[in-house]
Design an enzyme around this catalytic site. Structure first.
Site, mmCIF file in Angstrom:
data_model
loop_
_atom_site.group_PDB
_atom_site.id
_atom_site.type_symbol
_atom_site.label_atom_id
_atom_site.label_comp_id
_atom_site.label_asym_id
_atom_site.label_seq_id
_atom_site.Cartn_x
_atom_site.Cartn_y
_atom_site.Cartn_z
ATOM 1 C CB CYS A 1 25.175 2.279 21.015
ATOM 2 S SG CYS A 1 26.369 3.563 21.250
ATOM 3 C CB CYS B 1 33.372 1.594 18.974
ATOM 4 S SG CYS B 1 32.393 1.770 20.495
ATOM 5 C CB CYS C 1 30.153 -1.990 32.785
ATOM 6 S SG CYS C 1 30.493 -0.426 33.381
ATOM 7 C CB CYS D 1 23.479 2.079 32.745
ATOM 8 S SG CYS D 1 24.722 3.130 33.156
HETATM 9 N N1 SAH Z 1 30.432 3.465 29.962
HETATM 10 C C1 SAH Z 1 30.687 4.420 29.007
HETATM 11 C C2 SAH Z 1 31.107 4.262 27.809
HETATM 12 C C3 SAH Z 1 30.515 2.731 27.176
HETATM 13 S S1 SAH Z 1 28.744 3.008 26.628
HETATM 14 C C4 SAH Z 1 29.479 5.341 29.173
HETATM 15 O O1 SAH Z 1 28.630 4.927 29.889
HETATM 16 O O2 SAH Z 1 29.522 6.559 28.822
HETATM 17 C C5 SAH Z 1 28.468 3.922 25.377
HETATM 18 C C6 SAH Z 1 27.386 4.767 25.061
HETATM 19 O O3 SAH Z 1 26.228 3.792 24.928
HETATM 20 C C7 SAH Z 1 26.936 5.442 26.199
HETATM 21 O O4 SAH Z 1 26.443 6.563 25.880
HETATM 22 C C8 SAH Z 1 25.949 4.564 26.911
HETATM 23 O O5 SAH Z 1 24.781 5.264 27.788
HETATM 24 C C9 SAH Z 1 25.141 4.305 25.438
HETATM 25 N N2 SAH Z 1 24.184 2.830 25.623
HETATM 26 C C10 SAH Z 1 24.316 1.798 26.506
HETATM 27 N N3 SAH Z 1 23.324 1.137 26.178
HETATM 28 C C11 SAH Z 1 22.618 1.383 25.283
HETATM 29 C C12 SAH Z 1 21.665 0.976 24.720
HETATM 30 N N4 SAH Z 1 20.734 -0.029 24.944
HETATM 31 N N5 SAH Z 1 20.956 1.761 23.573
HETATM 32 C C13 SAH Z 1 21.549 2.732 23.085
HETATM 33 N N6 SAH Z 1 22.743 3.418 23.842
HETATM 34 C C14 SAH Z 1 23.112 2.701 24.781
HETATM 35 FE FE1 SF4 Z 2 28.855 0.871 32.022
HETATM 36 FE FE2 SF4 Z 2 26.563 2.390 31.786
HETATM 37 FE FE3 SF4 Z 2 28.585 2.740 30.078
HETATM 38 FE FE4 SF4 Z 2 27.090 0.360 30.013
HETATM 39 S S1 SF4 Z 2 26.089 2.548 29.731
HETATM 40 S S2 SF4 Z 2 29.113 0.490 29.708
HETATM 41 S S3 SF4 Z 2 26.886 -0.073 32.418
HETATM 42 S S4 SF4 Z 2 28.518 2.898 32.239
#
Ligand code: SAH
Ligand code: SF4
Length: 385
Positions: A346, A106, A113, A117
């Site tokens: 994640c 990964c 970022c 989110c």
């Molecule tokens: N920025 C991209 C890729 C990195 S995040 C994206 O958002 O897809 C990779 C995955 O981890 C994404 O699906 C994201 O929503 C998830 N993720 C982020 N924070 C998390 C958390 N605290 N618990 C579980 N999954 C999470």
């Molecule tokens: Fe960025 Fe959202 Fe992906 Fe986290 S989950 S890395 S804030 S896009």
């Protein structure tokens, strides 16, 4: 002293061009590329089938260098996490997840970022900067050869490949760092580098619609989309980027992407947040939302972190949610959480920024970044090239 060219920054065509500048034929570039990416060699002197004159030239002008390793931890379940120094007090994370029949890496694409989110600790640390090609592909290069070393296979020897799959699911939004991400993807797929099939490389995005289209033309690898919500109001709240690219546009982009994709489905990631997006009605709303998109769901139990104020859904709730999707005819899996004891799960990838005092500054940078690009937020990479 002249700055050395880091050969990890060059894609296959650029390496050919670089060798041509040194008066070398294209096949030399291929040899060089194999030494670097297949044998893990960074010392030009050890590249024995290159002419001595070329090795000498390279030694004075080039280098092969990935980011320095700050720490290297292995979890009780075998998950291994590296923290890498990318300068200016920033660190990124790379995680290896071993399974019986495959090894998945990964990787991160940005330091921090900008998407911010609500449920993601990377987003909470703010945006610092895009990673370069060598910082992105360097994670695969470093991890593959560190893993071989652990098995007693030293660089320069042909070893069994340890990493069979790559997911761009680490820190950062890959589609907001488009060109370096695509260059790194090309190296992952190149037969003289890692030779991974497009099905074994997955890019995960929070939904940068124009860039999904651009990716389908430039380098269509397997696509995962972070959905996390079944309607726009909820998604606007969880993923601010949704205000720019709402669900209807995202679903259309997924359908378009599938015409080029190596798999015939999109993977929707859905982070299960207690009392927020995990009701039966949300699952039913999802079935309606994705009815025209061939897809698979991957439910991710939320990995909590203190500042989020959010909680993980109970396992029984996650199972019920999955059953509704399954009954609606959608392949649904629940992600096993790995590496929790080393914070490698994640969304826990916060980079353990070394200097916590700069968090304010980075948060401000994130806000400025969003303000600056205003209505064009999400097209940033097109603007900066
Ligand atoms: N920025 C991209 C890729 C990195 S995040 C994206 O958002 O897809 C990779 C995955 O981890 C994404 O699906 C994201 O929503 C998830 N993720 C982020 N924070 C998390 C958390 N605290 N618990 C579980 N999954 C999470
Ligand atoms: Fe960025 Fe959202 Fe992906 Fe986290 S989950 S890395 S804030 S896009």
């Amino acid at each position: 002293m002249a700055v050395l060219t880091n050969l990890l920054d060059l894609d296959p065509d650029q390496l050919i061009a670089y060798c041509a500048e040194l008066g070398e034929k294209p096949f030399r570039a291929k040899q060089l590329q194999r030494w670097i990416h297949q044998f893990g060699v960074s010392d030009f002197e050890a590249m024995t089938d290159l002419a001595k004159s070329l090795r000498d030239k390279l030694a004075t002008r080039a280098c092969v260098r990935s980011s320095a390793i700050i720490s290297d931890h292995t979890s009780s379940d075998g998950t291994r996490k590296w923290l890498l120094d990318v300068g200016q007090n920033n660190a990124i994370e790379t995680v290896f997840i071993p399974e019986e029949s495959r090894g998945t890496l990964c990787i991160s694409t940005q330091a921090g970022c900008a998407v911010n989110c609500r449920f993601c600790s990377t987003g909470k640390q703010g945006f610092n900067r895009n990673l370069t090609v060598s910082e992105i592909i360097g994670q695969l290069w470093m991890a593959e050869f560190e893993l071989r070393k652990t098995k007693g296979i030293n660089s320069g020897h042909k070893g069994e490949r340890q990493i069979t799959n790559v997911v761009m699911m680490g820190m950062g939004e890959p589609l907001l760092n488009f060109e370096p991400t695509v260059t790194a993807l090309k190296l992952m797929l190149d037969d003289n580098a890692y030779g991974l099939s497009r099905r074994r490389v997955t890019l995960s995005t929070s939904g940068v619609v124009p860039m999904i289209d651009k990716l389908s033309h430039k380098c269509p690898v397997a696509l995962a989309v972070s959905l996390h919500a079944s309607n726009d109001a909820l998604r606007n709240d969880l993923i601010p980027l949704n205000k720019k690219y709402p669900l209807s546009e995202l679903m259309e982009a997924c359908k378009r992407y599938l015409q080029f994709a190596p798999r015939d489905f999109v993977t929707f990631e859905y982070c299960m947040l207690d009392g927020v997006n995990d009701g039966d009605h949300h699952a039913r709303e999802l079935l309606n939302l994705v009815r025209e998109v061939p897809c698979k769901f991957n439910l991710i139990p939320f990995n909590p972190f203190p500042e989020s104020g959010l909680k993980r859904s109970a396992n029984s709730r996650i199972r019920t949610f999955a059953e509704i999707l399954l009954a609606g005819g959608i392949v649904t899996t629940i992600r096993k959480t790995r590496g929790e004891d080393i914070d490698a799960a994640c969304g826990q990838l916060a980079g353990e920024v070394q200097d916590r005092t700069r968090v304010q500054e980075r948060m401000q940078k994130q806000t400025e970044y969003q303000k600056k690009f205003g209505p064009d937020f999400g097209r940033i990479v097109e603007i900066t090239g």
